[in-house]
Design a protein around this motif. Structure first.
Motif, PDB file in Angstrom:
ATOM      1  N   LYS A 151       0.857  -1.190   0.000  1.00 57.51           N
ATOM      2  CA  LYS A 151       0.000   0.000   0.000  1.00 57.51           C
ATOM      3  C   LYS A 151       0.887   1.232   0.000  1.00 57.51           C
ATOM      4  N   GLY A 152       0.453   2.260  -0.707  1.00 57.44           N
ATOM      5  CA  GLY A 152       1.204   3.509  -0.697  1.00 57.44           C
ATOM      6  C   GLY A 152       2.529   3.389  -1.439  1.00 57.44           C
ATOM      7  N   ALA A 153       3.540   4.082  -0.897  1.00 59.82           N
ATOM      8  CA  ALA A 153       4.823   4.210  -1.589  1.00 59.82           C
ATOM      9  C   ALA A 153       5.717   2.977  -1.476  1.00 59.82           C
ATOM     10  N   LEU A 154       5.354   2.026  -0.631  1.00 57.27           N
ATOM     11  CA  LEU A 154       6.249   0.884  -0.435  1.00 57.27           C
ATOM     12  C   LEU A 154       6.467   0.092  -1.719  1.00 57.27           C
ATOM     13  N   GLY A 155       5.458   0.031  -2.586  1.00 61.74           N
ATOM     14  CA  GLY A 155       5.605  -0.736  -3.828  1.00 61.74           C
ATOM     15  C   GLY A 155       6.763  -0.253  -4.668  1.00 61.74           C
ATOM     16  N   ALA A 194      15.811  -0.685   1.440  1.00 62.08           N
ATOM     17  CA  ALA A 194      14.353  -0.747   1.314  1.00 62.08           C
ATOM     18  C   ALA A 194      13.686  -0.625   2.678  1.00 62.08           C
ATOM     19  N   ALA A 195      14.252  -1.297   3.682  1.00 62.73           N
ATOM     20  CA  ALA A 195      13.679  -1.211   5.032  1.00 62.73           C
ATOM     21  C   ALA A 195      13.826   0.191   5.601  1.00 62.73           C
ATOM     22  N   ARG A 196      14.947   0.827   5.302  1.00 61.34           N
ATOM     23  CA  ARG A 196      15.193   2.172   5.823  1.00 61.34           C
ATOM     24  C   ARG A 196      14.280   3.191   5.142  1.00 61.34           C
ATOM     25  N   SER A 199       7.964   3.333   3.445  1.00 60.44           N
ATOM     26  CA  SER A 199       6.848   4.272   3.549  1.00 60.44           C
ATOM     27  C   SER A 199       5.622   3.542   3.019  1.00 60.44           C
ATOM     28  N   GLY A 200       4.444   3.874   3.500  1.00 63.09           N
ATOM     29  CA  GLY A 200       3.284   3.068   3.165  1.00 63.09           C
ATOM     30  C   GLY A 200       3.355   1.800   4.004  1.00 63.09           C
ATOM     31  N   SER A 201       2.895   0.669   3.473  1.00 62.36           N
ATOM     32  CA  SER A 201       2.924  -0.568   4.255  1.00 62.36           C
ATOM     33  C   SER A 201       2.724  -1.785   3.367  1.00 62.36           C
ATOM     34  N   ILE A 202       2.979  -2.939   3.940  1.00 60.06           N
ATOM     35  CA  ILE A 202       2.619  -4.176   3.264  1.00 60.06           C
ATOM     36  C   ILE A 202       1.094  -4.273   3.306  1.00 60.06           C
ATOM     37  N   ARG A 222       2.536  -0.467  11.934  1.00 63.26           N
ATOM     38  CA  ARG A 222       3.387  -0.934  10.835  1.00 63.26           C
ATOM     39  C   ARG A 222       4.850  -0.980  11.294  1.00 63.26           C
ATOM     40  N   THR A 223       5.579  -1.965  10.846  1.00 65.93           N
ATOM     41  CA  THR A 223       7.014  -2.098  11.167  1.00 65.93           C
ATOM     42  C   THR A 223       7.772  -2.553   9.928  1.00 65.93           C
ATOM     43  N   SER A 224       9.082  -2.277   9.902  1.00 62.87           N
ATOM     44  CA  SER A 224       9.951  -2.738   8.811  1.00 62.87           C
ATOM     45  C   SER A 224      11.322  -3.098   9.388  1.00 62.87           C
TER      46      SER A 224
END
Length: 283
Positions: A151-155, A194-196, A199-202, A222-224
């Motif tokens: 979701k969002g910018a994570l993609g 990528a983890a750092r 933004s957004g989420s899975i 949310r966590t990364s």
């Protein structure tokens, strides 16, 4: 007064006086003979006792000597001892053995990380037990379309860092659900980035007994994180759509349990491959 023929006579009218000097010499001579006889006898007695003692000592030494001789005969003479024993002497290599493989190396390099990547490899079984908490596994998914799992910018973050595929699984307990997504990258550096940048989420994954949760407009946790060439993302919330606050400790605990379990699974993957590599090394 007279005595028989040839006997001395003295006394009144005897006409002959005793030779006192001669009698004294004779008495002294007798005394000397007795003294020498006593001395001689003592010497002989002492000699006899000495001989007996000496004989006893010699006899004892003889027996002792026999025993010593017998014991000595059982041991080889110094010149008969072998210079070397038949047993080989221990040898020690001067070359230090190689250090054991680092498990993290095997989940950081795709050339070493050759174990199959599957849902069951990371999320086995139907339940997950963490302490006294039991979570039921719901829906799972594995896809190479990394952006579709977000979701969002994570993609775009996953795609820009070279994401190869994503494996997802959802677990639930007492009205709380958690979706974990593991993204696979070509290098450890890409996974860390990528983890750092997260933004957004899975995206949540419902089904298999778990209703849709964390709908648009609600607040979820949310966590990364990352380990090796794997970045993993979690989203935790209520299955009734309620927003999560910092007071909802059960939601936080569920998310922590699932991220901790995921980290262990990735690390275990490295440990298994490192152990196999160490076993295959020539001795």
């Amino acid at each position: 007064m007279s005595f028989g023929d040839g006997g001395p006579s003295w006394g009144p009218g005897g006409g002959q006086t005793p030779d006192w000097a001669a009698l004294a010499d004779e008495s002294a001579a007798r005394n000397r003979r007795k003294k020498w006889l006593m001395i001689g006898g003592g010497v002989l007695a002492t000699a006899a006792i000495g001989a007996i003692v000496a004989t006893a000592v010699i006899s004892t030494n003889k027996h002792n000597g026999d025993n010593s001789g017998k014991n000595a005969s059982e041991l080889p003479a110094p010149t008969d001892l072998p210079d070397e024993t038949a047993e080989p002497e221990p040898s020690f290599s001067s070359v230090a053995p190689p250090p054991p493989p680092d498990p993290k190396d095997y989940v950081s390099d795709p050339k070493k990380d050759r174990a199959p990547i599957t849902v069951d490899a990371f999320f086995p079984g139907k339940k997950l037990t963490m302490g006294d908490r039991v979570y039921v596994k719901g829906a799972t998914q594995q896809t190479k379309n990394c952006a579709a799992t977000t979701k969002g910018a994570l993609g775009s973050i996953l795609v820009n860092n070279g994401c190869d595929q994503v494996v997802r699984a959802t677990y639930s307990k007492d009205g709380i659900a958690v979706t974990i997504g593991i993204a696979v990258f070509p290098t450890e550096a890409r996974a860390k980035k990528a983890a750092r940048q997260s933004s957004g989420s899975i995206a949540t994954l419902s089904g298999a007994g778990v209703p849709a949760f964390c709908p648009p407009g609600s607040v979820c946790r949310r966590t990364s994180n990352s380990y090796g060439r794997y970045a993993y993302f979690a989203i935790s919330g209520f299955t009734n759509g309620k927003s999560v606050t910092t007071a909802d400790k059960n939601v936080y605990a569920a998310g922590d349990d699932l991220t901790d379990f995921t980290f262990r699974q990735i690390r275990r993957r490295g440990e298994l491959q490192a152990s196999a590599a160490a076993t295959a090394q020539p001795g």
